[in-house]
Design an enzyme around this catalytic site. Structure first.
Site, PDB file in Angstrom:
ATOM      1  CE  LYS A 159      -3.743  -0.149   2.567  1.00 53.76           C
ATOM      2  NZ  LYS A 159      -4.427  -0.587   4.120  1.00 53.76           N
ATOM      3  N   GLY A 166      -7.938   3.868  -2.078  1.00 53.11           N
ATOM      4  CA  GLY A 166      -8.234   2.630  -3.348  1.00 53.11           C
ATOM      5  C   GLY A 166      -7.341   2.711  -3.936  1.00 53.11           C
ATOM      6  CB  ILE A 204      -8.633 -10.170   6.023  1.00 50.38           C
ATOM      7  CG1 ILE A 204      -7.517  -9.880   7.196  1.00 50.38           C
ATOM      8  CG2 ILE A 204      -9.457 -11.262   6.524  1.00 50.38           C
ATOM      9  CD1 ILE A 204      -7.547  -9.149   8.383  1.00 50.38           C
ATOM     10  CG  HIS A 209     -14.345  -0.367   4.448  1.00 47.85           C
ATOM     11  ND1 HIS A 209     -13.694   0.180   3.678  1.00 47.85           N
ATOM     12  CD2 HIS A 209     -15.228   0.211   5.238  1.00 47.85           C
ATOM     13  CE1 HIS A 209     -13.517   0.851   3.901  1.00 47.85           C
ATOM     14  NE2 HIS A 209     -14.218   1.711   5.008  1.00 47.85           N
ATOM     15  CE  LYS A 237     -15.551   4.072   2.146  1.00 48.76           C
ATOM     16  NZ  LYS A 237     -15.096   4.814   3.158  1.00 48.76           N
ATOM     17  CD  GLU A 289      -7.371   4.694   4.572  1.00 47.78           C
ATOM     18  OE1 GLU A 289      -6.947   5.442   4.018  1.00 47.78           O
ATOM     19  OE2 GLU A 289      -8.253   3.805   3.779  1.00 47.78           O
ATOM     20  NE  ARG A 293     -12.033  12.444   3.291  1.00 42.75           N
ATOM     21  CZ  ARG A 293     -12.521  11.347   2.994  1.00 42.75           C
ATOM     22  NH1 ARG A 293     -13.786  11.660   2.955  1.00 42.75           N
ATOM     23  NH2 ARG A 293     -12.622  10.637   2.217  1.00 42.75           N
TER      24      ARG A 293
END
Length: 454
Positions: A159, A166, A204, A209, A237, A289, A293
């Site tokens: 990452k 994403g 995983i 999520h 999403k 994470e 905001r």
């Protein structure tokens, strides 16, 4: 120090949302806008509006100097960044404070610390919040990546530390893939974010999520329960719910308390969201994470708690302490949000702007539509395709799904293709109704269930 005039440094539906919240608090608003957004709904609603530059975001919504000048010229004493654009930019938050203005959000140093995913992971570990097994800090070389992967166990996720939405993610199933993907990920991260730093986490499989909404005043913090955001396409999403029907009471308590522990440990100020992976098989949650905001999906939390999160952000930024304790935050029923985008789900989600010829929104106490649209509005081609968010509330999940299906039938947006047909199909899908979902569910489902053209 109470805020006297608020400048909104964003656009679209979140700008409309902030204008409404501020005006509800009796605070005059200034809408900063690009040339392309001169006739936007937020501009029409705000008390004042100021042009900050050409259509392209780099010359307007990402132009720190132009935004600060707009605040000075209109005598605004505070700036709300919304989401996206500069909302998680620590340099912007610092520039706002250096200009003697109020930044409606966390302190710059908090944004900097939690915006770096490796540093955020270290903060979580310090607060004793569970994290996905991963590298000890940043990966400096391919050899270090191989050593970390052998300790973590394959498959692993590489990452970008500065990534988001994403982007900047690679999955290696074995060492040969890892050797190739580390350099690719580093180059892509450098090109996309100006920062090639990487870290690594264990993958995983079929995780959910789940994210927790928090509010903090710099000293105290509370959670506003969790949201399920597992229905994603290309890690974006699509459909969100609150609370998560996958959690039992003890799991809900554990994940929400983890979120509050981290927020308190960093002295968090404002509204923030802590994102977790939840393993159905083990019932364990892992911090991944924090978003410093307001989130796109914040309305589902507002629907189940009755708390106006945007108004609370503004109050806190103005110097007010949190107005409630954890025991005051109660969970009522179930809410679902569908993101309505200007995309054609029958044609590989091809985006396309257009003029809104007709807009009809279902009217009911349990339905809310957060949008920037009005009839005759020309949707510009320069920005994100989000048109609005359809939100429903019900006493339980099944009722909420039924109400969402009904609301989707009653929502009409003529003049361009939208993702309404996708959501109508999702509301009927058996796996979704039975809550048999995870973060990898939607894309294979779409391949097997193509959305018909309308």
């Amino acid at each position: 120090m109470a805020i006297k005039k608020l400048l909104i440094a964003n656009r679209g539906e979140i700008a409309v949302r902030v204008v409404r919240a501020a005006q509800g608090l009796g605070i005059p608003t200034v809408q900063a806008h690009s040339m392309a957004d001169a006739d936007s709904l937020a501009v029409k609603m705000a008390d004042e509006a100021v042009d900050i530059g050409p259509p392209h975001a780099a010359k307007s919504y990402l132009n720190i100097d132009a935004i600060l000048k707009a605040a000075r010229d209109t005598n605004a004493d505070a700036i709300h960044p919304g989401y996206g654009f500069l909302s998680e930019n620590a340099a912007f938050a610092q520039a706002v404070e250096d200009a003697g203005l109020i930044f409606v959000g966390p302190r710059p140093e908090t944004i900097s610390r939690l915006g770096d995913k490796a540093a955020a992971r270290e903060a979580a570990e310090t607060a004793k919040v569970p994290t996905v097994p991963g590298s000890d800090g940043l990966i400096e070389s391919t050899e270090a990546a191989k050593d970390a992967a052998s300790r973590i166990g394959y498959p692993v996720m590489i990452k970008a530390s500065a990534g988001g939405g994403g982007r900047g993610i690679k999955i290696a199933e074995n060492e040969s893939q890892l050797e190739k993907l580390v350099s690719e990920a580093r180059n892509e991260a450098q090109a996309a974010f100006g920062n090639g730093a990487l870290y690594m986490e264990k993958v995983i499989r079929n995780a959910r999520h789940i994210e927790v909404q928090v509010l903090g005043d710099g000293v105290n913090a509370v959670h506003c329960f969790e949201r399920e955001c597992s229905l994603q396409r290309r890690r974006q999403k699509v459909w969100e719910e609150a609370p998560s029907a996958a959690l039992n009471d003890s799991q809900r308590k554990a994940i929400c308390e983890s979120a509050v522990a981290l927020a308190r440990s960093v002295g968090y100020r404002g509204a923030g969201t802590l994102e977790f992976l939840f393993d159905d098989a083990s019932g364990e949650h892992y911090f991944i994470e924090m978003n410093t905001r307001i989130q796109v999906e914040h309305p589902v939390t507002e629907m189940i708690t009755g708390i106006d999160l945007v108004a609370e952000m503004i109050r806190i930024a103005g110097g007010e302490p949190l107005r409630f304790q954890q025991s005051d935050v109660t969970l009522n029923g179930h809410a679902i949000e569908c993101r309505i985008n200007a995309e054609d789900p029958s044609n590989n989600f091809m985006p396309g702007p257009g003029v809104i010829d007709r807009l009809s929104v279902p009217a009911a106490d349990h339905v809310r539509f957060d949008t920037m649209l009005y009839e005759g509005y020309q949707v510009p081609p320069f920005y994100d395709s989000l048109l609005g968010k359809l939100i429903v509330h019900g006493p339980d999940r099944q009722t909420a799904i039924d109400r969402m299906a009904e609301a989707l039938e009653g929502l009409t947006i003529d003049g361009l293709k939208t993702t309404i047909p996708l959501h109508r199909e999702l509301a009927k899908a058996a796996p979704i109704r039975s809550n048999d979902i995870h973060t990898q569910f939607l894309e294979p489902w779409l391949e097997a269930n193509p959305i018909p053209s309308e």
